[in-house]
Design a protein around this motif. Structure first.
Motif, PDB file in Angstrom:
ATOM      1  N   ARG A  59       0.877  -1.258  -0.130  1.00  9.13           N
ATOM      2  CA  ARG A  59       0.221   0.058   0.001  1.00  9.13           C
ATOM      3  C   ARG A  59       0.743   1.116   0.029  1.00  9.13           C
ATOM      4  N   ALA A  60       1.897   1.202   0.778  1.00  9.22           N
ATOM      5  CA  ALA A  60       2.833   2.302   0.920  1.00  9.22           C
ATOM      6  C   ALA A  60       3.496   2.371  -0.328  1.00  9.22           C
ATOM      7  N   ALA A  61       3.804   1.381  -1.188  1.00  7.35           N
ATOM      8  CA  ALA A  61       4.644   1.624  -2.724  1.00  7.35           C
ATOM      9  C   ALA A  61       3.710   2.208  -3.587  1.00  7.35           C
ATOM     10  N   PHE A  62       2.241   1.860  -3.481  1.00  6.48           N
ATOM     11  CA  PHE A  62       1.316   2.232  -4.173  1.00  6.48           C
ATOM     12  C   PHE A  62       1.190   4.026  -4.239  1.00  6.48           C
ATOM     13  N   ILE A  63       1.088   4.252  -2.958  1.00  3.76           N
ATOM     14  CA  ILE A  63       1.154   5.915  -2.765  1.00  3.76           C
ATOM     15  C   ILE A  63       2.362   6.388  -3.211  1.00  3.76           C
ATOM     16  N   ALA A  64       3.457   5.975  -2.997  1.00  7.20           N
ATOM     17  CA  ALA A  64       4.849   6.583  -3.417  1.00  7.20           C
ATOM     18  C   ALA A  64       4.766   6.552  -4.825  1.00  7.20           C
ATOM     19  N   LYS A  65       4.179   5.589  -5.537  1.00  2.22           N
ATOM     20  CA  LYS A  65       4.303   5.477  -7.051  1.00  2.22           C
ATOM     21  C   LYS A  65       3.435   6.716  -7.605  1.00  2.22           C
ATOM     22  N   LEU A  66       2.327   6.968  -6.896  1.00  2.83           N
ATOM     23  CA  LEU A  66       1.309   7.896  -7.313  1.00  2.83           C
ATOM     24  C   LEU A  66       1.973   9.353  -7.266  1.00  2.83           C
ATOM     25  N   LEU A  67       2.678   9.548  -6.105  1.00 11.30           N
ATOM     26  CA  LEU A  67       3.450  10.786  -5.832  1.00 11.30           C
ATOM     27  C   LEU A  67       4.554  11.127  -6.853  1.00 11.30           C
ATOM     28  N   SER A  68       5.446  10.045  -6.797  1.00  8.55           N
ATOM     29  CA  SER A  68       6.554  10.352  -7.695  1.00  8.55           C
ATOM     30  C   SER A  68       6.282  10.434  -9.209  1.00  8.55           C
ATOM     31  N   ARG A  69       5.425   9.824  -9.660  1.00  5.67           N
ATOM     32  CA  ARG A  69       5.027  10.197 -10.981  1.00  5.67           C
ATOM     33  C   ARG A  69       4.349  11.478 -11.224  1.00  5.67           C
ATOM     34  N   ASN A  70       4.114  12.204 -10.136  1.00  2.00           N
ATOM     35  CA  ASN A  70       3.616  13.551 -10.351  1.00  2.00           C
ATOM     36  C   ASN A  70       4.717  14.442  -9.793  1.00  2.00           C
ATOM     37  N   HIS A  71       6.090  14.271 -10.066  1.00  2.00           N
ATOM     38  CA  HIS A  71       7.098  14.985  -9.944  1.00  2.00           C
ATOM     39  C   HIS A  71       7.412  15.371  -8.468  1.00  2.00           C
ATOM     40  N   ILE A  72       7.127  14.413  -7.397  1.00  2.00           N
ATOM     41  CA  ILE A  72       7.208  14.500  -6.088  1.00  2.00           C
ATOM     42  C   ILE A  72       8.467  13.887  -5.578  1.00  2.00           C
ATOM     43  N   ILE A  73       9.199  14.247  -4.595  1.00  3.60           N
ATOM     44  CA  ILE A  73      10.145  13.376  -4.227  1.00  3.60           C
ATOM     45  C   ILE A  73       9.417  12.667  -2.869  1.00  3.60           C
ATOM     46  N   VAL A  74       9.460  11.535  -2.704  1.00  4.28           N
ATOM     47  CA  VAL A  74       8.847  10.832  -1.897  1.00  4.28           C
ATOM     48  C   VAL A  74      10.083  10.149  -0.766  1.00  4.28           C
ATOM     49  N   LEU A  75      10.090  10.343   0.258  1.00  8.78           N
ATOM     50  CA  LEU A  75      10.898  10.161   1.471  1.00  8.78           C
ATOM     51  C   LEU A  75      10.159   8.999   2.209  1.00  8.78           C
ATOM     52  N   ALA A  76      10.345   7.823   2.161  1.00 12.92           N
ATOM     53  CA  ALA A  76       9.467   6.722   2.852  1.00 12.92           C
ATOM     54  C   ALA A  76      10.507   6.010   4.238  1.00 12.92           C
ATOM     55  N   SER A  77       9.960   6.211   5.299  1.00 14.32           N
ATOM     56  CA  SER A  77      10.473   5.618   6.312  1.00 14.32           C
ATOM     57  C   SER A  77       9.894   4.310   6.693  1.00 14.32           C
ATOM     58  N   PHE A  78      10.287   3.195   6.449  1.00 14.85           N
ATOM     59  CA  PHE A  78       9.670   1.995   6.921  1.00 14.85           C
ATOM     60  C   PHE A  78      10.767   1.111   7.363  1.00 14.85           C
ATOM     61  N   ILE A  79      10.503   0.360   8.445  1.00 17.45           N
ATOM     62  CA  ILE A  79      11.554  -0.930   8.919  1.00 17.45           C
ATOM     63  C   ILE A  79      11.905  -1.530   7.617  1.00 17.45           C
ATOM     64  N   THR A  80      10.688  -2.251   7.040  1.00 13.53           N
ATOM     65  CA  THR A  80      11.160  -3.094   5.560  1.00 13.53           C
ATOM     66  C   THR A  80      11.932  -3.952   6.112  1.00 13.53           C
ATOM     67  N   PRO A  81      11.754  -5.082   6.712  1.00 15.00           N
ATOM     68  CA  PRO A  81      12.652  -5.993   7.512  1.00 15.00           C
ATOM     69  C   PRO A  81      13.141  -6.979   6.597  1.00 15.00           C
ATOM     70  N   TYR A  82      12.282  -7.473   5.298  1.00 14.21           N
ATOM     71  CA  TYR A  82      12.737  -8.479   4.654  1.00 14.21           C
ATOM     72  C   TYR A  82      13.118  -8.031   3.277  1.00 14.21           C
ATOM     73  N   LYS A  83      14.158  -8.759   2.818  1.00 12.78           N
ATOM     74  CA  LYS A  83      14.736  -8.644   1.504  1.00 12.78           C
ATOM     75  C   LYS A  83      13.704  -8.666   0.603  1.00 12.78           C
ATOM     76  N   ALA A  84      12.836  -9.781   0.684  1.00 13.78           N
ATOM     77  CA  ALA A  84      11.881  -9.915  -0.523  1.00 13.78           C
ATOM     78  C   ALA A  84      10.976  -8.607  -0.664  1.00 13.78           C
ATOM     79  N   MET A  85      10.638  -7.781   0.490  1.00 14.02           N
ATOM     80  CA  MET A  85      10.016  -6.656   0.519  1.00 14.02           C
ATOM     81  C   MET A  85      10.582  -5.648  -0.413  1.00 14.02           C
ATOM     82  N   ARG A  86      11.985  -5.531  -0.319  1.00  7.96           N
ATOM     83  CA  ARG A  86      12.842  -4.434  -0.723  1.00  7.96           C
ATOM     84  C   ARG A  86      13.003  -4.784  -2.086  1.00  7.96           C
ATOM     85  N   ASP A  87      13.145  -6.007  -2.625  1.00  7.95           N
ATOM     86  CA  ASP A  87      13.073  -6.596  -4.069  1.00  7.95           C
ATOM     87  C   ASP A  87      11.803  -6.157  -4.895  1.00  7.95           C
ATOM     88  N   TYR A  88      10.687  -6.214  -4.012  1.00  5.54           N
ATOM     89  CA  TYR A  88       9.555  -5.838  -4.559  1.00  5.54           C
ATOM     90  C   TYR A  88       9.211  -4.391  -4.882  1.00  5.54           C
TER      91      TYR A  88
END
Length: 208
Positions: free
Chosen positions: A91-120
């Motif tokens: 869900r966070a990635a979906f929001i980030a995608k919407l913002l960044s494609r509208n020329h916004i720098i997105v700074l996302a702060s999440f623990i994101t503990p798993y490698k598979a998450m970061r690969d996604y």
């Protein structure tokens, strides 16, 4: 021609020129997602805010996606199982995608503990920068800014990253900052320097 009509024509031409310049700026500036991963208490949110303040000061459009706020407002029904954690990140990635494609720098702060998450995230978001905010578990427990480690160690909080759930340390992040041995200010400047060196941001003023 009346003076009012002349003024209106001049004003229209001026606004048209400004809009054209604005559109040209947008066409050469691409939004980006800068994803900060690390243990709770490592300093992700603090550094995000510092980076945002510095970028906003030189007129970049910046938004912060904070893990705690996203859970509170968009993912309140989710728990902390691996499956629910993935849903939260999606869900966070979906929001980030919407913002960044509208020329916004997105700074996302999440623990994101798993490698598979970061690969996604790397697959879903482009451009994407992974910043590993490194800090030892011992130091994070010492800081315990939210009192969560104490509760996790006492068994009051289950599935807590670093205590009862793993944190898979990034092997090849785009940038690593070590908040155990450097100030938040220095870490923020390192992030800005990286973005500038990679050509993601351009500005004439010196960042301080």
């Amino acid at each position: 021609m009346s003076s009012m009509a002349s003024l209106s024509r001049i004003t229209f031409r001026h606004m048209y020129r400004l809009q054209k310049e604005f559109n040209t700026h947008l066409s050469i500036f691409q939004g980006i997602t800068v994803w900060f991963t690390g243990l709770s208490g490592a300093g992700k949110s603090t550094i995000c805010q510092l980076v945002k303040d510095k970028l906003s000061a030189v007129r970049f459009s910046v938004e912060i996606l904070d893990g705690d706020e996203v859970r509170k407002h968009l993912c309140a029904e989710l728990g902390f199982s691996q499956e629910d954690r993935f849903k939260n990140i999606e869900r966070a990635a979906f929001i980030a995608k919407l913002l960044s494609r509208n020329h916004i720098i997105v700074l996302a702060s999440f623990i994101t503990p798993y490698k598979a998450m970061r690969d996604y995230l790397k697959h879903e978001l482009d451009p994407f920068v992974e910043v590993y905010v490194k800090c030892s578990l011992k130091e994070c427990i010492h800081r315990d800014v939210k009192g969560l480690y104490r509760r996790a160690l006492d068994g009051e909080v289950v599935q807590f990253t670093g205590i009862s759930d793993p944190y898979e340390e990034p092997e090849h992040p785009d940038l690593m900052i070590d908040t155990e041995f450097e100030t938040s200010e220095k870490s923020a400047l390192k992030v800005l320097a990286y973005l500038r060196q990679q050509g993601f941001i351009h500005f004439d003023e010196e960042m301080k």
